[in-house]
Design an enzyme around this catalytic site. Structure first.
Site, PDB file in Angstrom:
ATOM      1  N   LYS A  26      54.095   0.651 -51.086  1.00 57.15           N
ATOM      2  CA  LYS A  26      54.553   0.334 -52.433  1.00 57.15           C
ATOM      3  C   LYS A  26      54.905  -1.141 -52.544  1.00 57.15           C
ATOM      4  O   LYS A  26      54.476  -1.822 -53.484  1.00 57.15           O
ATOM      5  CB  LYS A  26      55.766   1.203 -52.782  1.00 57.15           C
ATOM      6  CG  LYS A  26      56.057   1.275 -54.248  1.00 57.15           C
ATOM      7  CD  LYS A  26      57.257   2.177 -54.513  1.00 57.15           C
ATOM      8  CE  LYS A  26      56.893   3.643 -54.354  1.00 57.15           C
ATOM      9  NZ  LYS A  26      58.092   4.485 -54.208  1.00 57.15           N
ATOM     10  N   ARG A  96      63.939   1.733 -54.358  1.00 56.94           N
ATOM     11  CA  ARG A  96      62.795   2.635 -54.150  1.00 56.94           C
ATOM     12  C   ARG A  96      62.348   2.645 -52.695  1.00 56.94           C
ATOM     13  O   ARG A  96      62.281   1.609 -52.053  1.00 56.94           O
ATOM     14  CB  ARG A  96      61.615   2.177 -55.015  1.00 56.94           C
ATOM     15  CG  ARG A  96      62.004   1.766 -56.404  1.00 56.94           C
ATOM     16  CD  ARG A  96      60.846   1.123 -57.167  1.00 56.94           C
ATOM     17  NE  ARG A  96      59.751   2.031 -57.413  1.00 56.94           N
ATOM     18  CZ  ARG A  96      58.604   1.657 -57.970  1.00 56.94           C
ATOM     19  NH1 ARG A  96      58.407   0.385 -58.314  1.00 56.94           N
ATOM     20  NH2 ARG A  96      57.653   2.536 -58.165  1.00 56.94           N
ATOM     21  N   GLY A 105      56.708  11.997 -53.270  1.00 58.08           N
ATOM     22  CA  GLY A 105      57.821  12.898 -53.529  1.00 58.08           C
ATOM     23  C   GLY A 105      58.671  13.234 -52.314  1.00 58.08           C
ATOM     24  O   GLY A 105      59.600  14.020 -52.411  1.00 58.08           O
ATOM     25  N   MET A 107      60.408  11.028 -50.299  1.00 62.75           N
ATOM     26  CA  MET A 107      61.616  10.229 -50.116  1.00 62.75           C
ATOM     27  C   MET A 107      62.212   9.866 -51.469  1.00 62.75           C
ATOM     28  O   MET A 107      61.690  10.237 -52.506  1.00 62.75           O
ATOM     29  CB  MET A 107      61.298   9.007 -49.279  1.00 62.75           C
ATOM     30  CG  MET A 107      61.129   9.410 -47.823  1.00 62.75           C
ATOM     31  SD  MET A 107      60.729   8.036 -46.812  1.00 62.75           S
ATOM     32  CE  MET A 107      59.320   7.418 -47.635  1.00 62.75           C
ATOM     33  N   ARG A 340      48.315   2.450 -56.099  1.00 62.81           N
ATOM     34  CA  ARG A 340      47.939   2.865 -54.749  1.00 62.81           C
ATOM     35  C   ARG A 340      46.622   3.639 -54.830  1.00 62.81           C
ATOM     36  O   ARG A 340      46.219   4.059 -55.915  1.00 62.81           O
ATOM     37  CB  ARG A 340      49.027   3.743 -54.131  1.00 62.81           C
ATOM     38  CG  ARG A 340      49.194   5.056 -54.855  1.00 62.81           C
ATOM     39  CD  ARG A 340      50.189   5.973 -54.154  1.00 62.81           C
ATOM     40  NE  ARG A 340      50.484   7.122 -54.989  1.00 62.81           N
ATOM     41  CZ  ARG A 340      51.688   7.646 -55.150  1.00 62.81           C
ATOM     42  NH1 ARG A 340      52.728   7.132 -54.550  1.00 62.81           N
ATOM     43  NH2 ARG A 340      51.865   8.695 -55.912  1.00 62.81           N
ATOM     44  N   HIS A 456      40.582  35.524 -32.456  1.00 69.41           N
ATOM     45  CA  HIS A 456      39.157  35.842 -32.331  1.00 69.41           C
ATOM     46  C   HIS A 456      38.479  35.839 -33.695  1.00 69.41           C
ATOM     47  O   HIS A 456      37.461  35.179 -33.903  1.00 69.41           O
ATOM     48  CB  HIS A 456      38.997  37.211 -31.660  1.00 69.41           C
ATOM     49  CG  HIS A 456      37.575  37.650 -31.498  1.00 69.41           C
ATOM     50  ND1 HIS A 456      36.942  38.426 -32.441  1.00 69.41           N
ATOM     51  CD2 HIS A 456      36.650  37.361 -30.551  1.00 69.41           C
ATOM     52  CE1 HIS A 456      35.689  38.633 -32.057  1.00 69.41           C
ATOM     53  NE2 HIS A 456      35.497  37.990 -30.906  1.00 69.41           N
ATOM     54  N   SER A 765      27.602  19.643 -20.275  1.00 73.75           N
ATOM     55  CA  SER A 765      28.159  19.909 -21.598  1.00 73.75           C
ATOM     56  C   SER A 765      29.629  20.253 -21.396  1.00 73.75           C
ATOM     57  O   SER A 765      29.961  21.176 -20.649  1.00 73.75           O
ATOM     58  CB  SER A 765      27.413  21.069 -22.259  1.00 73.75           C
ATOM     59  OG  SER A 765      28.031  21.378 -23.481  1.00 73.75           O
ATOM     60  N   CYS A 832      30.558  21.005 -26.429  1.00 72.08           N
ATOM     61  CA  CYS A 832      30.409  22.171 -27.293  1.00 72.08           C
ATOM     62  C   CYS A 832      31.777  22.829 -27.395  1.00 72.08           C
ATOM     63  O   CYS A 832      32.693  22.474 -26.688  1.00 72.08           O
ATOM     64  CB  CYS A 832      29.373  23.127 -26.738  1.00 72.08           C
ATOM     65  SG  CYS A 832      29.701  23.680 -25.074  1.00 72.08           S
ATOM     66  N   TYR A 852      25.850  13.649 -27.519  1.00 71.96           N
ATOM     67  CA  TYR A 852      25.856  14.513 -28.702  1.00 71.96           C
ATOM     68  C   TYR A 852      27.118  15.356 -28.765  1.00 71.96           C
ATOM     69  O   TYR A 852      27.838  15.500 -27.781  1.00 71.96           O
ATOM     70  CB  TYR A 852      24.616  15.426 -28.719  1.00 71.96           C
ATOM     71  CG  TYR A 852      24.616  16.495 -27.654  1.00 71.96           C
ATOM     72  CD1 TYR A 852      25.242  17.727 -27.864  1.00 71.96           C
ATOM     73  CD2 TYR A 852      23.987  16.281 -26.426  1.00 71.96           C
ATOM     74  CE1 TYR A 852      25.252  18.705 -26.885  1.00 71.96           C
ATOM     75  CE2 TYR A 852      23.994  17.264 -25.443  1.00 71.96           C
ATOM     76  CZ  TYR A 852      24.635  18.470 -25.675  1.00 71.96           C
ATOM     77  OH  TYR A 852      24.649  19.434 -24.710  1.00 71.96           O
TER      78      TYR A 852
HETATM   79  P1  ADP Z   1      57.882   7.803 -55.916  1.00 75.57           P
HETATM   80  O1  ADP Z   1      57.444   7.087 -54.686  1.00 75.57           O
HETATM   81  O2  ADP Z   1      58.492   9.128 -55.643  1.00 75.57           O
HETATM   82  O3  ADP Z   1      56.820   7.808 -56.974  1.00 75.57           O
HETATM   83  P2  ADP Z   1      59.059   5.543 -57.202  1.00 75.57           P
HETATM   84  O4  ADP Z   1      59.809   4.570 -56.385  1.00 75.57           O
HETATM   85  O5  ADP Z   1      57.686   5.170 -57.578  1.00 75.57           O
HETATM   86  O6  ADP Z   1      59.096   6.947 -56.489  1.00 75.57           O
HETATM   87  O7  ADP Z   1      59.916   5.806 -58.502  1.00 75.57           O
HETATM   88  C1  ADP Z   1      59.683   6.868 -59.359  1.00 75.57           C
HETATM   89  C2  ADP Z   1      59.613   6.411 -60.793  1.00 75.57           C
HETATM   90  O8  ADP Z   1      60.762   5.672 -61.157  1.00 75.57           O
HETATM   91  C3  ADP Z   1      58.478   5.463 -61.061  1.00 75.57           C
HETATM   92  O9  ADP Z   1      57.322   6.169 -61.340  1.00 75.57           O
HETATM   93  C4  ADP Z   1      58.935   4.730 -62.277  1.00 75.57           C
HETATM   94  O10 ADP Z   1      58.566   5.434 -63.436  1.00 75.57           O
HETATM   95  C5  ADP Z   1      60.431   4.710 -62.138  1.00 75.57           C
HETATM   96  N1  ADP Z   1      60.867   3.384 -61.720  1.00 75.57           N
HETATM   97  C6  ADP Z   1      60.981   2.893 -60.470  1.00 75.57           C
HETATM   98  N2  ADP Z   1      61.387   1.609 -60.496  1.00 75.57           N
HETATM   99  C7  ADP Z   1      61.541   1.277 -61.789  1.00 75.57           C
HETATM  100  C8  ADP Z   1      61.927   0.068 -62.466  1.00 75.57           C
HETATM  101  N3  ADP Z   1      62.230  -1.041 -61.799  1.00 75.57           N
HETATM  102  N4  ADP Z   1      61.957   0.095 -63.791  1.00 75.57           N
HETATM  103  C9  ADP Z   1      61.638   1.225 -64.463  1.00 75.57           C
HETATM  104  N5  ADP Z   1      61.277   2.374 -63.907  1.00 75.57           N
HETATM  105  C10 ADP Z   1      61.213   2.408 -62.567  1.00 75.57           C
HETATM  106 MG    MG Z   2      55.877   6.319 -57.645  1.00 76.50          MG
END
Ligand code: ADP
Ligand code: MG
Ligand code: MG
Length: 876
Positions: A26, A96, A105, A107, A340, A456, A765, A832, A852
């Site tokens: 990220k 974040r 989802g 962390m 990403r 099996h 083999s 194999c 192979y």
């Molecule tokens: P995840 O990795 O679970 O997607 P993110 O770190 O991307 O978590 O955060 C989830 C959501 O929070 C993002 O999709 C975004 O909509 C919102 N968000 C994160 N940072 C900001 C920010 N600086 N300003 C506004 N919204 C944010």
């Molecule tokens: Mg995100």
């Protein structure tokens, strides 16, 4: 000292710096977008190195690091002209997570950090929007309490839901400033009650707590589980991104959304996404409100929509891959929050890779590297029609992919009878044994109540490419009354069910399926793969049907034809039993003579299909007792046939019993004790060649493989047996016969003595199933009981029966390869067994310089692609 904090849009010294290892995915991508000049809210990344320190330092953030964080906050303050904790114009940030590879989802993230009882008033005054300020504050309390203080989020959600009920509204957006004020008070009470402390008002305390919590979330239970399933190392750690908040919840000229630059389900190049007006962060995915199709943004916010489309193109050009994007619109200004590589279906992966080559975004080599071979599996089998209605009656393990419907049957005989009548059967067994092979062949799918992913049933079904659901413990089978129960359902023999071996579901009635399409983009990718691979791909196959499928899938030979599977046929098993039960050589020879024509025909059929391609035939391998009669009726039948007493047969069965059949009288040990068995098999092979010659079928050069060799003497003796047989046939038919003799390397001693053994072998083999069993001293049939504990305790990183154990078993393979080739430069080497179709193991085979790999028919395309990737990766 290592640099620990990196600014997103630092144009100075690290402008070219972009490493996911340090910044996490990220952070690296946010920095990259900033560099490209895209609108990214200012911020910085605390590197994964700090995560390492955090864990070394007893889960504490050192003072020194926090000083640096505060320094960076000062810089953001300057850019944004706001101040963290300020009473007139407060800066708010998001904190974040972000690891090297995305763990969606898994962390935590905290938004609106920097709000407290005072700054919330400042935010209200500054924006003249009290509702927005209070909505933001309550979100902070909710997220912070959950992530940092460990209070379950439902305490807060329940309060909101109850409040909405009493007020008689449905949407969060219908709540006003006063409503949120009341809820904020209630939220704070929950915090007080659960933690015996007030919600922290000090913004630096908030910041420190949030950073610690994000680092800690790296070791949350769900994150650990996700890493294990996806083979992500524990030591990578996560980075933390701190970023100025932008607000999608300030009114109707604000929005938040997620988008893919192409359709992740079909791969089509089109705008795909969803958004919500006047909303923040997770609202789109959380399901609290129903988001709108992104296409409709062309009407509601058309300028922003056009800007987004341009950015999609820019990012695809930069990353050369389909992107998964998050954005927010604040007062008609677009902000990019994430990009990403997007997750996609197998179909989409292939289409996108091929399209991108045509668009000249990537090379065909890159396209080959883009498609995960493992997901091809889902494309090679018929799948359930998504639109069809389904009534699920049980579930089990997704043991072998594909969907099939048919009449429930509990016996092999019945399955075969149905097949003769051209009807589909689902063979339902508590578990299967080698005797069920014919039934499994005849059935369209297999369902078992017991057994795991390597049982099996599972192994054989995958080999046959038959759908299989194994270990469905919900079903209770009653063989006597020919029915099974599952919950309240009672299913009788003859009733129709559908199984989906890709999901492990069992359904009532016939659910329609769709056939796989392997032309078009699929065949393009495969053609490219074939161009770039060095490893040959063969198949494990012994029946004409499987062999045909394997050739359609592109097999370049047979790497393993297990002759014992040819013995289970109803008409032959009696002669096989007769052969085994014979006490004298003479009797045994009589029985073998009956088997000879069957074997000869088997080989003629297979040679015909292979049309000149190499065929490796393994001589009889399993312990003899596997073929013995099991039921009283079987015993009676054979007693009559042989004209001896039941008792006689029973005592012979007891004689043949072994404590440890895996390590018992099997493999070449049978050939040493009963050379006439191997002699008959070789005679069948060579006579088949003679017959093919007569019929003008393109000649195959058979590779005769001796199993379970551990000494050079064994293969020396058996090689001369093969030679003697060949000479005889040559003379009788006055033809030339070309053949090779080789061995399986499946015992550690064989690997170590490879140099001697290679004197008598034209090829090796690697039988990696047995080699794994004997190297670890673990029986595959019993490992189910403790394998999970071993993976859980990080003793095994992965099941060594699925992916080759490179450090142990792999070392033996390397030793055998080296020593074997030292003796004989031309020695041909292959593998194999189940590993031959596993991409990670194939990568190892390329590194180990094998010639192979051989795998079950349905894995041939997977192996072709994996072999190409292995070669391309090695060259990189
Ligand atoms: P995840 O990795 O679970 O997607 P993110 O770190 O991307 O978590 O955060 C989830 C959501 O929070 C993002 O999709 C975004 O909509 C919102 N968000 C994160 N940072 C900001 C920010 N600086 N300003 C506004 N919204 C944010
Ligand atoms: Mg995100
Ligand atoms: Mg073996």
């Amino acid at each position: 000292m290592d640099k620990l904090i990196y600014r997103f849009n630092n144009q100075g010294s690290q402008s070219s710096f972009n490493s996911k290892n340090i910044l996490g995915g990220k952070g690296a991508n946010l920095a990259q977008m900033a560099k490209l000049g895209l609108p990214v809210p200012p911020g910085f990344t605390i590197s994964t190195k700090v995560c390492e320190d955090f864990y070394k330092n007893n889960k504490k953030i050192s003072k020194k690091i926090f000083q640096q964080v505060k320094k960076e906050i000062k810089i953001i303050e300057k850019i944004s002209k706001k101040k963290f904790g300020d009473l007139s114009n407060p800066l708010l940030v998001s904190v974040r997570s972000g690891s090297k590879v995305s763990m969606p989802g898994m962390m935590d993230t905290i938004l609106n950090l920097g709000l407290n009882d005072k700054t919330v008033i400042a935010l209200k005054n500054k924006t003249s929007n009290g509702r927005f300020a209070k909505d933001s504050y309550r979100r902070l309390i909710q997220m912070y309490s959950n992530v940092v203080l460990g209070i379950e989020s439902y305490f807060f959600e329940e309060l909101i839901d109850n409040y909405k009920l009493t007020k008689g509204v449905i949407q969060d957006t219908e709540l006003e400033e006063d409503d949120w004020d009341g809820l904020i008070n209630n939220f704070k009470e929950v915090v007080k009650e659960k933690t015996r402390k007030n919600f922290p008002q000090d913004v630096n305390e908030q910041l420190q707590g949030a950073i610690s919590a994000v680092f800690s979330s790296w070791n949350s239970k769900r994150a650990k589980t996700y890493r294990r399933i996806n083979s992500i190392p524990d030591h990578w750690g996560t980075a933390v991104n701190i970023q100025t908040m932008v607000f999608g919840n300030m009114g109707d000229d604000c929005a938040t959304g997620v988008a893919f630059t192409r359709n992740p389900s079909t791969g089509k190049k089109e705008v795909f996404g969803e958004y919500l007006i006047n909303a923040q962060g997770e609202d789109v995915v959380a399901g609290t409100r129903t988001p709108k199709n992104l296409l409709s943004m062309n009407k509601s916010m058309s300028k922003i929509f056009q800007q987004l489309k341009k950015i999609f193109n820019l990012l695809e050009n930069k990353y050369k891959d389909m992107q998964d994007i998050e954005f927010t619109v604040e007062n008609n200004q677009l902000w990019m929050l994430q990009t990403r590589s997007g997750k996609r279906t197998a179909r989409a992966a292939i289409k996108i890779a091929v399209d991108m080559v045509q668009e000249k975004l990537i090379s065909s080599k890159e396209a080959v590297l883009r498609v995960d071979p493992n997901i091809l599996d889902t494309l090679l089998h018929p799948t359930l029609d998504e639109k069809a209605e389904k009534k699920i009656i049980a579930s089990g393990l997704p043991a072998s992919p594909g969907a099939a419907s048919g009449k429930v049957t509990f016996s092999t005989d019945e399955a075969e009878r149905l097949k003769e009548q051209q009807q589909n059967a689902i063979l339902v067994r508590v578990e299967t044994s080698p005797e069920d092979i014919n039934g499994m062949h005849a059935a369209s799918g297999i369902l078992t109540a017991r057994g795991g992913m390597t049982s099996h049933a599972a192994v054989i079904a995958r080999g046959m490419g038959k759908p299989c659901v194994s270990g469905s413990s919900e079903i209770k089978i009653d063989y006597e009354n020919k029915l099974f129960k599952s919950g309240n359902y009672v299913i009788k023999a003859g009733e129709i069910i559908t199984i989906d071996g890709g999901s492990g579901k069992v359904m009532l009635g016939k659910v329609p399926t769709v056939k796989p399409d392997m032309s078009g983009d699929f065949s393009k990718i495969m053609t490219w793969a074939d161009k770039y691979r060095k490893l040959k791909v063969r198949t494990n196959s012994e029946t004409p049907a499987d062999t045909k499928i394997a050739r359609e899938f592109g097999a370049e030979g047979i790497g393993l034809c297990r002759t014992e599977h040819m013995f289970f046929d109803e008409k032959r098993i009696i002669s096989v039993r007769q052969m085994i039960l014979s006490k004298t050589l003479e009797d045994r020879k009589k029985a073998l003579a009956k088997l000879l024509p069957y074997q000869r025909n088997d080989f003629i059929e297979i040679f015909k299909i292979m049309n000149g391609l190499p065929v490796t035939v393994r001589l009889l391998d399993p312990p003899l007792h596997e073929f013995l009669p099991k039921t009283d009726k079987d015993i009676e039948d054979i007693a009559k046939e042989l004209n001896i007493s039941n008792q006689n047969i029973k005592s012979r069965i007891i004689e043949l019993h072994e404590q440890n059949p895996m390590l018992g009288h099997r493999g070449c040990r049978l050939g040493i004790s009963f050379p006439e068995i191997y002699q008959m098999q070789c005679q069948a092979i060579f006579e088949a060649l003679a017959e093919c010659k007569k019929k003008k079928i393109k000649p195959v050069i058979p590779e005769i493989m001796i199993p379970l060799v551990s000494t050079a003497s064994e293969i020396k003796i058996l090689r001369s047996l093969v030679k003697k047989t060949a000479e005889e046939i040559k003379k009788i038919h006055s033809i030339k016969i070309k053949y090779y003799v080789g061995t399986m390397i499946e015992l550690p001693r064989a690997a170590l003595r490879a140099k001697d053994i290679a004197k008598y072998a034209d090829f090796f083999s690697f039988g990696t199933n047995d080699l794994t069993q004997t190297t670890f001293g673990i029986s595959r049939d019993d490992s189910g009981k403790f394998l999970n504990d071993y993976v859980e305790n990080n003793i095994f990183y992965e099941d060594p029966f699925v992916s080759i154990d490179e450090r142990g078993v792999g070392e033996l393979i390397k030793i055998a390869t080296e020593r074997g080739r030292m003796q004989k430069k031309s020695l041909k080497l292959g593998i194999c067994g189940e590993h031959g179709g596993d991409p990670a193991s194939i990568e190892f085979c390329e590194k180990a310089k094998l010639n192979y790999v051989s795998c079950s028919p349905y894995r041939v395309p997977i192996a072709r692609l994996a072999a190409a990737q292995a070669y391309l990766k090695k060259k990189k």
